[in-house]
Design a protein around this motif. Structure first.
Motif, PDB file in Angstrom:
ATOM      1  N   ARG A 193     -27.356 -11.417  34.889  1.00 50.15           N
ATOM      2  CA  ARG A 193     -28.443 -12.388  34.737  1.00 50.15           C
ATOM      3  C   ARG A 193     -28.463 -13.424  35.855  1.00 50.15           C
ATOM      4  NH1 ARG A 193     -27.269 -14.113  28.620  1.00 50.15           N
ATOM      5  NH2 ARG A 193     -25.162 -13.971  29.507  1.00 50.15           N
ATOM      6  N   LEU A 194     -27.409 -13.453  36.668  1.00 52.62           N
ATOM      7  CA  LEU A 194     -27.361 -14.401  37.777  1.00 52.62           C
ATOM      8  C   LEU A 194     -28.042 -13.850  39.031  1.00 52.62           C
ATOM      9  CD1 LEU A 194     -23.633 -15.579  37.433  1.00 52.62           C
ATOM     10  CD2 LEU A 194     -25.673 -16.651  36.474  1.00 52.62           C
ATOM     11  N   ALA A 195     -28.575 -12.630  38.958  1.00 50.37           N
ATOM     12  CA  ALA A 195     -29.153 -11.966  40.132  1.00 50.37           C
ATOM     13  C   ALA A 195     -30.221 -12.780  40.869  1.00 50.37           C
ATOM     14  CB  ALA A 195     -29.712 -10.597  39.736  1.00 50.37           C
ATOM     15  N   PRO A 196     -31.033 -13.614  40.182  1.00 49.14           N
ATOM     16  CA  PRO A 196     -32.054 -14.375  40.936  1.00 49.14           C
ATOM     17  C   PRO A 196     -31.484 -15.249  42.054  1.00 49.14           C
ATOM     18  CG  PRO A 196     -32.563 -14.425  38.595  1.00 49.14           C
ATOM     19  CD  PRO A 196     -31.218 -13.761  38.727  1.00 49.14           C
ATOM     20  N   VAL A 197     -30.222 -15.653  41.970  1.00 55.07           N
ATOM     21  CA  VAL A 197     -29.669 -16.507  43.029  1.00 55.07           C
ATOM     22  C   VAL A 197     -29.516 -15.738  44.334  1.00 55.07           C
ATOM     23  CG1 VAL A 197     -28.453 -17.874  41.288  1.00 55.07           C
ATOM     24  CG2 VAL A 197     -27.220 -16.068  42.481  1.00 55.07           C
ATOM     25  N   VAL A 198     -29.348 -14.418  44.231  1.00 56.59           N
ATOM     26  CA  VAL A 198     -29.253 -13.597  45.444  1.00 56.59           C
ATOM     27  C   VAL A 198     -30.606 -13.574  46.151  1.00 56.59           C
ATOM     28  CG1 VAL A 198     -28.717 -11.309  46.349  1.00 56.59           C
ATOM     29  CG2 VAL A 198     -27.447 -12.196  44.375  1.00 56.59           C
ATOM     30  N   GLU A 199     -31.672 -13.385  45.377  1.00 58.47           N
ATOM     31  CA  GLU A 199     -33.027 -13.341  45.955  1.00 58.47           C
ATOM     32  C   GLU A 199     -33.398 -14.644  46.641  1.00 58.47           C
ATOM     33  OE1 GLU A 199     -36.309 -11.919  43.593  1.00 58.47           O
ATOM     34  OE2 GLU A 199     -34.958 -10.640  42.438  1.00 58.47           O
TER      35      GLU A 199
END
Length: 505
Positions: A193-199
């Protein structure tokens, strides 16, 4: 005989008294120091409200009522370890002994703060975890893994030891005023769920002093933020706050006084940022910096070794192809010597640009013509590109890419007199890229379709390494029986010399 109250006041531990209704009847000087309440404030107050943490107050009241009914209590006259509450609301560990005075119908408790012991235990745990992490990093350094794998392992290790939920590595690219911190795509995420920080991080490039990683780069020291959402400098705060990451630490990766990259770690509200943790991160980060640089140097040496071996082998093939091409059109030995020697000089110029002239800026069309000088009739090849001056740091990798493409063209098209080559460039202003297209076409198809057009040899690996690793770009290949297309997408701000104007549009 020394009065009991005088003896209590001289005691090093807190001595507190309580009557059967739960009100404080005694409160010595050590109790004032440990709990923060003065004697005047404490006397007559309810013990449960004064020093018992909220989660224990109901049990405290039940235990007192049970003793008043039965004269029994499970925690009386023995040492127990529990947490107590200070006047300011924080909890801390204590060792507690309670003694009932049945005749006086009251209780006395002797309380010793365990804060110092707890701090020592925690420090010992940190030391052990720190040593385990450093040992793991040192052992991994000896393994035959790539730099990316090693950096990933370091991120995973630090997050595991520190309890941080996300970690990332920025690398410094460029020199002087053009130097920037670039994201590497190497992340540790404890939860998908932390994936948006990569984007949100992928398109960013940080200058010195800009954002949290830029501050760590500028200071050369660990930088911490306890509240990301309240920091105007943290440009990614909205996305990070949405996934629950509210605290951050940035560690510069340096060697020899020069910062080569920045490690950043992120945690939730529960993440600790106390002095012990920050010191541990500082120690581990400094060792990881040395290890990453060693691994990077070893990998660079291996790449150079393989490149040299590859280029020597290619040179023999190239020379043979040049000789065959020249011999087809030469009328006599003198004409063959002149044409062949001219091609040898072109090979030398291309190699010099790729290896020796990397420190100087060069106009893109001139760089292309020098790199493809090994090709017969290179002067007639269509070259249409913007008049971009390539920055000194990117001359060598781009020249290597173009020279490698030219070498492959010479090897694979030697038997095809009708093969044509065009090199065209344009700006993709929406993406901030320079797009270079290397297109080979033939009127007659190949004698046989390549059995494995996707096969990746060292030449292709070298191109990918230069384009993706050194130029922050992408490379796409299309190969069939009628031709070959290689499309390079290169960030304009990465390859342009500092003095160049921005591209039009």
């Amino acid at each position: 005989m020394v009065p009991l109250e005088t003896l209590f006041n001289r005691a090093l531990d807190a001595v507190v008294g309580m009557d059967e209704s739960g009100h404080v009847t005694a409160w010595n000087g050590s109790a004032e120091e440990i709990f923060g309440w003065s004697r005047e404030e404490a006397l007559g107050a309810l013990m449960g409200d004064l020093i018992v943490p909220p989660q224990y107050r109901e049990a405290h009241a039940r235990g007192l009522a049970h003793y008043n009914r039965t004269g029994e209590g499970p925690v009386l006259e023995q040492r127990i370890q529990i947490t107590a509450m200070h006047r300011d609301g924080h909890e801390f560990p204590v060792e507690l002994s309670i003694f009932p005075m049945r005749e006086e119908r009251c209780f006395y408790a002797f309380i010793r703060s365990m804060v110092a012991e707890e701090a020592a235990r925690r420090e010992q745990e940190f030391r052990a975890r720190e040593a385990d992490a450093l040992l793991a990093v040192a052992q991994k350094l000896l393994d035959d893994v790539s730099l990316d794998e090693f950096t990933q392992f370091c991120l995973d290790t630090v997050c595991s030891v520190s309890g941080m939920k996300a970690g990332h590595f920025h690398v410094v690219r460029g020199t002087g005023r053009q130097a920037r911190l670039h994201p590497t795509g190497i992340w540790h995420l404890a939860d998908p769920r932390l994936a948006p920080v990569v984007e949100v991080t992928a398109p960013l490039r940080f200058r010195r002093g800009e954002g949290l990683p830029g501050r760590a780069w500028q200071s050369g020291q660990l930088e911490a933020l306890e509240n990301l959402s309240a920091s105007d400098q943290f440009v990614r705060r909205d996305t990070f706050s949405q996934v629950g990451l509210t605290r951050a630490v940035a560690l510069p990766v340096s060697q020899g006084g020069q910062v080569h990259g920045v490690l950043e770690f992120f945690g939730t509200e529960e993440a600790r940022l106390d002095s012990e943790l920050l010191r541990m991160l500082q120690t581990i980060g400094s060792q990881i910096g040395v290890a990453i640089r060693r691994k990077e140097s070893a990998e660079h040496r291996e790449t150079l070794r393989r490149e040299m071996s590859h280029r020597v082998g290619n040179s023999l093939t190239v020379l043979a192809s040049i000789y065959r091409s020249c011999s087809k059109v030469a009328k006599d030995k003198a004409e063959l010597d002149e044409a062949f020697l001219g091609r040898l000089m072109a090979v030398g110029r291309a190699n010099r640009i790729a290896v020796e002239d990397g420190g100087q800026g060069l106009a893109l069309p001139a760089l292309i013509r020098a790199a493809i000088g090994i090709l017969p009739d290179h002067g007639s090849i269509t070259i249409e590109t913007p008049e971009l001056v390539v920055g000194g740091e990117t001359v060598m990798p781009l020249a290597l890419v173009l020279n490698e493409l030219a070498t492959n063209t010479l090897k694979h098209n030697a038997a095809y007199e009708d093969a044509r080559l065009s090199i065209c460039g344009r700006y993709d202003t929406a993406q901030g890229h320079l797009v270079l297209e290397w297109r080979e076409t033939r009127n007659a198809p190949l004698a046989s379709t390549p059995s494995d057009p996707e096969r990746i040899g060292f030449g292709t690996q070298l191109i990918q390494l230069m384009v993706e690793g050194r130029l922050d770009g992408t490379c796409e290949r299309e190969l069939d029986e009628t031709g070959f297309l290689c499309t390079l997408r290169l960030p304009t701000d990465r390859i342009a010399a500092p003095a160049d104007p921005a591209p039009p549009g």
